[in-house]
Scaffold this motif. Structure first.
Motif, PDB file in Angstrom:
ATOM      1  N   UNK A   1     124.793   9.243  53.726  1.00 51.01           N
ATOM      2  CA  UNK A   1     123.825   9.576  54.781  1.00 51.01           C
ATOM      3  C   UNK A   1     122.361   9.552  54.318  1.00 51.01           C
ATOM      4  N   UNK A   2     121.499   9.443  55.434  1.00 52.69           N
ATOM      5  CA  UNK A   2     120.198   9.251  55.103  1.00 52.69           C
ATOM      6  C   UNK A   2     119.520  10.524  54.212  1.00 52.69           C
ATOM      7  N   UNK A   3     119.927  11.707  54.576  1.00 52.06           N
ATOM      8  CA  UNK A   3     119.108  12.743  53.594  1.00 52.06           C
ATOM      9  C   UNK A   3     119.661  12.542  52.011  1.00 52.06           C
ATOM     10  N   UNK A   4     120.824  12.278  51.879  1.00 54.07           N
ATOM     11  CA  UNK A   4     121.395  11.953  50.601  1.00 54.07           C
ATOM     12  C   UNK A   4     120.679  10.705  49.753  1.00 54.07           C
ATOM     13  N   UNK A   5     120.583   9.688  50.739  1.00 53.22           N
ATOM     14  CA  UNK A   5     120.035   8.526  50.304  1.00 53.22           C
ATOM     15  C   UNK A   5     118.562   8.561  50.066  1.00 53.22           C
ATOM     16  N   UNK A   6     118.033   9.405  50.939  1.00 51.99           N
ATOM     17  CA  UNK A   6     116.381   9.681  50.751  1.00 51.99           C
ATOM     18  C   UNK A   6     116.184  10.396  49.401  1.00 51.99           C
ATOM     19  N   UNK A   7     117.004  11.476  49.286  1.00 54.29           N
ATOM     20  CA  UNK A   7     116.645  12.259  48.073  1.00 54.29           C
ATOM     21  C   UNK A   7     116.952  11.537  46.765  1.00 54.29           C
ATOM     22  N   UNK A   8     118.107  10.907  46.727  1.00 49.81           N
ATOM     23  CA  UNK A   8     118.656  10.137  45.647  1.00 49.81           C
ATOM     24  C   UNK A   8     117.559   8.966  45.340  1.00 49.81           C
ATOM     25  N   UNK A   9     116.984   8.278  46.373  1.00 50.91           N
ATOM     26  CA  UNK A   9     115.999   7.210  46.322  1.00 50.91           C
ATOM     27  C   UNK A   9     114.939   7.763  45.712  1.00 50.91           C
ATOM     28  N   UNK A  10     114.301   8.927  46.063  1.00 47.10           N
ATOM     29  CA  UNK A  10     113.131   9.483  45.387  1.00 47.10           C
ATOM     30  C   UNK A  10     113.467   9.929  44.050  1.00 47.10           C
ATOM     31  N   UNK A  11     114.639  10.353  43.841  1.00 46.18           N
ATOM     32  CA  UNK A  11     114.927  10.574  42.302  1.00 46.18           C
ATOM     33  C   UNK A  11     114.636   9.533  41.641  1.00 46.18           C
ATOM     34  N   UNK A  12     115.638   8.496  41.954  1.00 49.97           N
ATOM     35  CA  UNK A  12     115.480   7.316  41.015  1.00 49.97           C
ATOM     36  C   UNK A  12     114.006   6.780  41.126  1.00 49.97           C
ATOM     37  N   UNK A  13     113.296   6.751  42.063  1.00 53.55           N
ATOM     38  CA  UNK A  13     111.624   6.435  42.153  1.00 53.55           C
ATOM     39  C   UNK A  13     110.984   6.982  40.913  1.00 53.55           C
ATOM     40  N   UNK A  14     111.130   8.404  41.134  1.00 56.24           N
ATOM     41  CA  UNK A  14     110.259   9.206  40.436  1.00 56.24           C
ATOM     42  C   UNK A  14     110.755   9.086  38.811  1.00 56.24           C
ATOM     43  N   UNK A  15     111.989   9.124  38.572  1.00 62.96           N
ATOM     44  CA  UNK A  15     112.673   8.697  37.154  1.00 62.96           C
ATOM     45  C   UNK A  15     111.861   7.450  36.539  1.00 62.96           C
ATOM     46  N   UNK A  16     111.978   6.335  37.437  1.00 66.73           N
ATOM     47  CA  UNK A  16     111.108   5.159  36.913  1.00 66.73           C
ATOM     48  C   UNK A  16     110.018   5.321  36.748  1.00 66.73           C
TER      49      UNK A  16
END
Length: 416
Positions: free
Chosen positions: A138-153
């Motif tokens: 779902x979009x909310x989960x995808x957004x938060x997971x994508x943001x987390x991965x982006x920040x980790x990188x």
């Protein structure tokens, strides 16, 4: 006059909301409060417990000076567009200096830093988000997971915690919206106290979430009197009045028959044209109808729910079908243009002075009735009010036209 804006649903207004209003005024040192409030249908795709005029009165009696409507085009959207629409209204008013929202941490700096990184949706983040959406999140989960991965990188994983809580996500989107609109509104945040967003159990003697209060009221042995400890006396009095008049409490199953009529009369291909219908959901909708034991929206939601299709996603989908909202009406391009009018739902005497100032400074027309302005979003709002009126216990044809016939709620200083 300095003015703080708040984004609200008040479904219903409770003691936690009262605390938020009082503290918002205190930390911003504002003289006035402007609330932008969802109309009859809310962010998670649910109908409001009581209609927008009743909830406007709750807001005014609790300390708001002016209540503006968040159009249904934005009010039943994921956090991204819900926040953008709300901030668009506050910014277009021309009279709001600050915005105060609740968050789990009460800490603004990390959210501001995230907003500065994500406002332009960097290419790498966009790729991560797209991949997760294609995987079925779902979009909310995808957004938060994508943001987390982006920040980790980027070596900033310590900020990812902010997106694990719904109010942090919504707050982040308020901040992004302020940046995208190049708004001069200054953001503030308050820590939520004693009850979390969507918490279904009650763990305090005076503070409970709106979700827990609705669960209490709509349960088999529920009654308005059970809410007394958790809501202002004015809220309880308004709910009593609306219940006696047959205009509350409203819930999804109040719309079962008109909703099922829409589901039956459209083919799968036609259902696919409605907003929020995606990834083959139209076929699942059509296929599951014959399996239901009764005309129950609760039963339909339970049968439809999967990991891919969350309850909130499904509620928004069913709402768009009920209200006839097709994809072209709610395209990202149209939503990004922001509001093209501001609807006034109510005001106090202090709010009347603020409204006079707003009529001079607003970036878009300020209207009090659906009859006073020609806008696709306002037309959608009027039709939504008509649909909502079908749930009234003693509905009259005139109820469907309340957007055209009712004036804004107005309270004198003595009544507040």
């Amino acid at each position: 006059m300095s003015t703080v804006g708040v984004v609200v649903e008040y479904n219903p207004l409770h003691n936690g909301h009262l605390y938020h209003l009082q503290q918002s005024k205190k930390i911003t040192q504002a003289e006035n409060i402007v609330a932008v409030m969802s109309g009859n249908f809310l962010q998670r795709g649910e109908p409001a417990l009581a209609d927008k005029w009743a909830r406007t009165e709750m807001a005014l009696r609790a300390g708001c000076d002016l209540v503006l409507e968040l159009p249904v085009a934005y009010s039943s959207q994921p956090a991204q567009w819900f926040a953008y629409g709300a901030v668009s209204v506050l910014d277009a008013s021309g009279v709001v200096d600050s915005l105060c929202f609740g968050s789990e941490s009460g800490e603004l700096a990390s959210l501001q830093q995230l907003a500065s990184l994500l406002t332009e949706e960097p290419e790498r983040f966009a790729t991560l988000l797209s991949e997760l959406l294609k995987a079925g999140l779902p979009y909310p989960s995808a957004f938060s997971s994508a943001a987390e991965a982006y920040l980790q990188e980027r070596g900033m994983g310590e900020h990812a915690y902010s997106l694990t809580q719904p109010n942090h996500t919504l707050g982040l989107h308020y901040l992004i919206a302020l940046r995208k609109l190049n708004s001069s509104i200054v953001p503030y945040t308050l820590r939520r106290e004693k009850s979390g967003y969507g918490q279904t159990d009650i763990t305090d003697a005076k503070i409970a979430s709106a979700t827990a209060l609705r669960k209490l009221l709509l349960g088999e042995s529920g009654s308005l009197e059970q809410l007394a400890a958790y809501v202002p006396a004015s809220t309880l009095a308004i709910l009593r009045r609306e219940t006696e008049a047959g205009r509350a409490p409203i819930h999804w199953d109040s719309f079962a028959r008109p909703l099922f009529h829409e589901l039956y009369r459209h083919t799968a291909a036609e259902l696919a044209e409605f907003a929020e219908v995606s990834e083959g959901l139209e076929h699942r909708l059509r296929g599951i109808l014959s399996e239901l034991p009764e005309y129950s929206v609760a039963a339909l939601l339970e049968a439809l729910k999967t990991k891919r299709y969350t309850r909130t996603k499904l509620q928004r989908t069913l709402l768009r079908i009920l209200l006839g909202h097709r994809k072209e009406l709610l395209s990202p391009e149209r939503l990004a243009a922001g509001v093209d009018y501001i609807r006034v739902l109510g005001f106090t005497e202090r709010g009347r002075l603020l409204l006079r100032d707003m009529r001079r400074k607003a970036k878009v027309p300020v209207v009090a009735s659906a009859a006073k302005h020609d806008s696709p979003y306002l037309a959608m709002e009027a039709l939504a009010t008509g649909a909502y009126s079908l749930a009234y216990r003693n509905a009259q044809p005139s109820d469907a036209l309340r957007d055209f016939t009712l004036s804004p709620v107005r309270l004198s200083d003595k009544m507040v």
